[in-house]
Design an enzyme around this catalytic site. Structure first.
Site, short mmCIF file in Angstrom:
data_model
loop_
_atom_site.label_atom_id
_atom_site.label_comp_id
_atom_site.label_asym_id
_atom_site.label_seq_id
_atom_site.Cartn_x
_atom_site.Cartn_y
_atom_site.Cartn_z
N ASP A 23 0.86 -1.17 0.00
CA ASP A 23 0.00 0.00 0.00
C ASP A 23 0.91 1.24 0.00
OD1 ASP A 23 -2.42 1.60 0.53
OD2 ASP A 23 -1.51 1.88 2.52
N LEU A 24 0.37 2.40 -0.39
CA LEU A 24 1.18 3.62 -0.44
C LEU A 24 0.82 4.61 0.68
CD1 LEU A 24 1.24 4.20 -4.33
CD2 LEU A 24 2.89 2.97 -2.91
N ASP A 25 -0.38 5.23 0.58
CA ASP A 25 -0.77 6.27 1.54
C ASP A 25 -0.82 5.72 2.96
OD1 ASP A 25 -1.14 8.39 -0.32
OD2 ASP A 25 -3.11 7.59 -0.86
N ASP A 192 -1.42 -0.25 5.90
CA ASP A 192 -1.79 0.34 7.20
C ASP A 192 -3.25 0.11 7.57
OD1 ASP A 192 -2.41 2.39 5.01
OD2 ASP A 192 -3.53 3.15 6.73
#
Ligand SMILES: [Mg+2]
Length: 243
Positions: A23-25, A192
């Protein structure tokens, strides 16, 4: 002779992962500070180029309009850019400004949205992880890894926007596994969000690591049963994977 088998809370040992999806954000950078800065800069842009719109909608007003567009266009739930662009078009129209300004306004927003502050552990950890595993980015957001300067660590990027559905759908996880070149049960998804990343990855048959960063999650508690790793940052994950 009888043998007693001791009950254990540990899940069965997973096969070592062959690839990672990330995941990024809020996994590689905190997203809200960047969004807030971008919204402030967007409003400043409107004050210069579409003052009637800026007068009619403050930042909270623009946000409410965006939420309304999201609510009334569920078909865009995987495309945050389409939602924001349409909400800007609407704001400009309602204020009597030129709707054609929606695209340049959005571009201004997006360039600020990309000025993220990457967590300090991320680059060294990506370097270690990428040396050991193919990495595939898997995001529901509209961040561009090339613009942010991290794309060279990743074999591929799968975004909800380009794929057509987002997490938690199993299909987007399957696409990420395909690009990573490994079967789902040998792919570790790292993110997250307990629902969209951890529970959804497990449901799709992947392994899952919860990155519970202290600035976002005060307590690293509540991971679903079967979660393979709970870590505070990516350095800790690289340690655990022996990368
Ligand atoms: Mg996230």
């Amino acid at each position: 002779m009888r043998y007693l088998v001791k009950a254990t809370n540990n899940p069965p040992l997973a096969m070592p992962p062959l690839a990672l999806t990330l995941d990024l954000d809020d996994t590689l950078w905190p997203v809200w500070p960047a969004i807030e800065r971008a919204e402030t800069q967007l409003h400043a842009w409107l004050q210069r180029h579409a003052p009637a719109t800026a007068r009619r909608f403050d930042i909270a007003g623009l946000r409410a309009l965006r939420d309304e567009v999201a609510r009334t266009h569920p078909q865009w739930s995987h495309d945050l850019s389409a939602i924001r662009l349409e909400s800007l078009r609407r704001a400009l129209r309602q204020a009597g400004d030129d709707e054609g300004l929606a695209q340049p306004a959005f571009d201004a927003f997006l360039s600020w949205r990309h000025r993220v502050e990457i967590y300090a552990d991320v680059v060294p950890a990506l370097q270690r992880l990428a040396a050991r595993f193919p990495l595939v980015a898997l995001t529901n957001g509209n961040a561009d890894l090339q613009t942010i300067g991290l794309s060279h660590w990743f074999r591929s990027v799968v975004s909800a926007r380009s794929f057509g559905v987002g997490k938690p759908h199993a299909a987007i996880f399957m696409e990420a596994c395909r690009r990573a070149g490994a079967p789902a049960h040998r792919v570790l998804h790292v993110g997250d969000d307990l629902a969209l990343d951890v529970a959804a990855a497990l449901a799709a048959g992947l392994q899952a690591a919860w990155v519970a960063r202290p600035d976002i999650h005060a307590e690293a508690e509540g991971a679903p049963e079967g979660t393979h790793h709970v870590v505070r940052d990516l350095g800790e994950l690289a340690d655990r994977l022996g990368a």
